[in-house]
Design a protein around this motif. Structure first.
Motif, mmCIF file in Angstrom:
data_model
loop_
_atom_site.group_PDB
_atom_site.id
_atom_site.type_symbol
_atom_site.label_atom_id
_atom_site.label_comp_id
_atom_site.label_asym_id
_atom_site.label_seq_id
_atom_site.Cartn_x
_atom_site.Cartn_y
_atom_site.Cartn_z
ATOM 1 N N ASP A 1 -2.706 3.535 -3.663
ATOM 2 C CA ASP A 1 -3.453 4.279 -2.649
ATOM 3 C C ASP A 1 -4.949 3.939 -2.660
ATOM 4 O O ASP A 1 -5.778 4.718 -2.232
ATOM 5 C CB ASP A 1 -3.241 5.782 -2.830
ATOM 6 N N ASN B 1 -0.755 4.786 6.009
ATOM 7 C CA ASN B 1 -1.124 4.224 4.713
ATOM 8 C C ASN B 1 0.040 3.518 4.015
ATOM 9 O O ASN B 1 -0.177 2.708 3.123
ATOM 10 C CB ASN B 1 -1.683 5.318 3.800
ATOM 11 N N HIS C 1 0.849 -1.197 0.000
ATOM 12 C CA HIS C 1 0.000 0.000 0.000
ATOM 13 C C HIS C 1 0.885 1.248 0.000
ATOM 14 O O HIS C 1 2.047 1.193 0.383
ATOM 15 C CB HIS C 1 -0.870 0.038 1.260
ATOM 16 N N SER C 2 0.305 2.366 -0.377
ATOM 17 C CA SER C 2 0.997 3.646 -0.305
ATOM 18 C C SER C 2 0.019 4.708 0.189
ATOM 19 O O SER C 2 -1.175 4.461 0.292
ATOM 20 C CB SER C 2 1.558 4.046 -1.673
ATOM 21 N N ASP C 3 0.550 5.896 0.454
ATOM 22 C CA ASP C 3 -0.355 7.007 0.750
ATOM 23 C C ASP C 3 -0.795 7.613 -0.578
ATOM 24 O O ASP C 3 -0.485 7.080 -1.642
ATOM 25 C CB ASP C 3 0.308 8.027 1.677
ATOM 26 N N ASP C 4 -1.529 8.716 -0.530
ATOM 27 C CA ASP C 4 -2.054 9.287 -1.772
ATOM 28 C C ASP C 4 -1.252 10.488 -2.274
ATOM 29 O O ASP C 4 -1.697 11.220 -3.146
ATOM 30 C CB ASP C 4 -3.533 9.645 -1.641
ATOM 31 N N ARG D 1 -0.257 10.018 7.136
ATOM 32 C CA ARG D 1 0.152 9.439 5.852
ATOM 33 C C ARG D 1 0.951 8.154 6.051
ATOM 34 O O ARG D 1 0.830 7.211 5.277
ATOM 35 C CB ARG D 1 0.979 10.441 5.046
ATOM 36 N N ASN E 1 2.327 5.718 -7.015
ATOM 37 C CA ASN E 1 1.882 5.025 -5.809
ATOM 38 C C ASN E 1 1.744 3.524 -6.048
ATOM 39 O O ASN E 1 2.047 2.722 -5.166
ATOM 40 C CB ASN E 1 0.568 5.615 -5.300
ATOM 41 N N LEU F 1 -6.781 3.331 1.536
ATOM 42 C CA LEU F 1 -6.234 4.168 2.595
ATOM 43 C C LEU F 1 -6.923 3.845 3.917
ATOM 44 O O LEU F 1 -8.128 3.610 3.953
ATOM 45 C CB LEU F 1 -6.443 5.645 2.260
#
Length: 111
Positions: free
Chosen positions: A76, A92, A33-36, A89, A43, A79
């Motif tokens: 993302d 995430n 996963h990643s942040d936005d 952040r 991402n 989240l």
């Protein structure tokens, strides 16, 4: 953009990898996963790299066959925090590891 495993995270993965080593019919699903922040494409790549680093660690350190590790990159899309602070952040930026305890197999009933 960080996707390297810390020693602390390696220690969290070790029991999972040992279970894989003991149970030859088990497998892992590793979800990155990643942040936005950044573009969707960036991402997605970053979430893949996070999941990939976990898979490579387990495969190379414990000798687990790569075929037993499935990598999923969600970017993302899922989240868990919508906040804009660095701390929010960071929530995430994660990898989830799913290791099913049982594998359901279907029998081939055709002769």
């Amino acid at each position: 953009m960080n996707y390297e495993l810390s020693v602390k995270n390696q220690q969290l993965l070790d029991p999972i990898a040992l279970r894989l080593k003991l149970h030859l019919d088990s497998y892992l699903i590793v979800i990155g996963h990643s942040d936005d922040a950044g573009s969707k494409e960036e991402n997605l790549v970053l979430s893949f790299e996070r999941a990939f680093s976990v898979a490579i660690y387990i495969s190379s350190v414990f000798g687990i066959e790569e075929e037993r590790i499935q990598i999923v990159a969600l970017g993302d899309d899922e989240l868990i925090s919508n906040g804009n602070s660095e701390q929010e952040r960071q929530l995430n930026r994660r990898v989830e590891v799913i290791s099913p305890k049982a594998i359901v197999r279907t029998l081939n009933t055709t002769p």
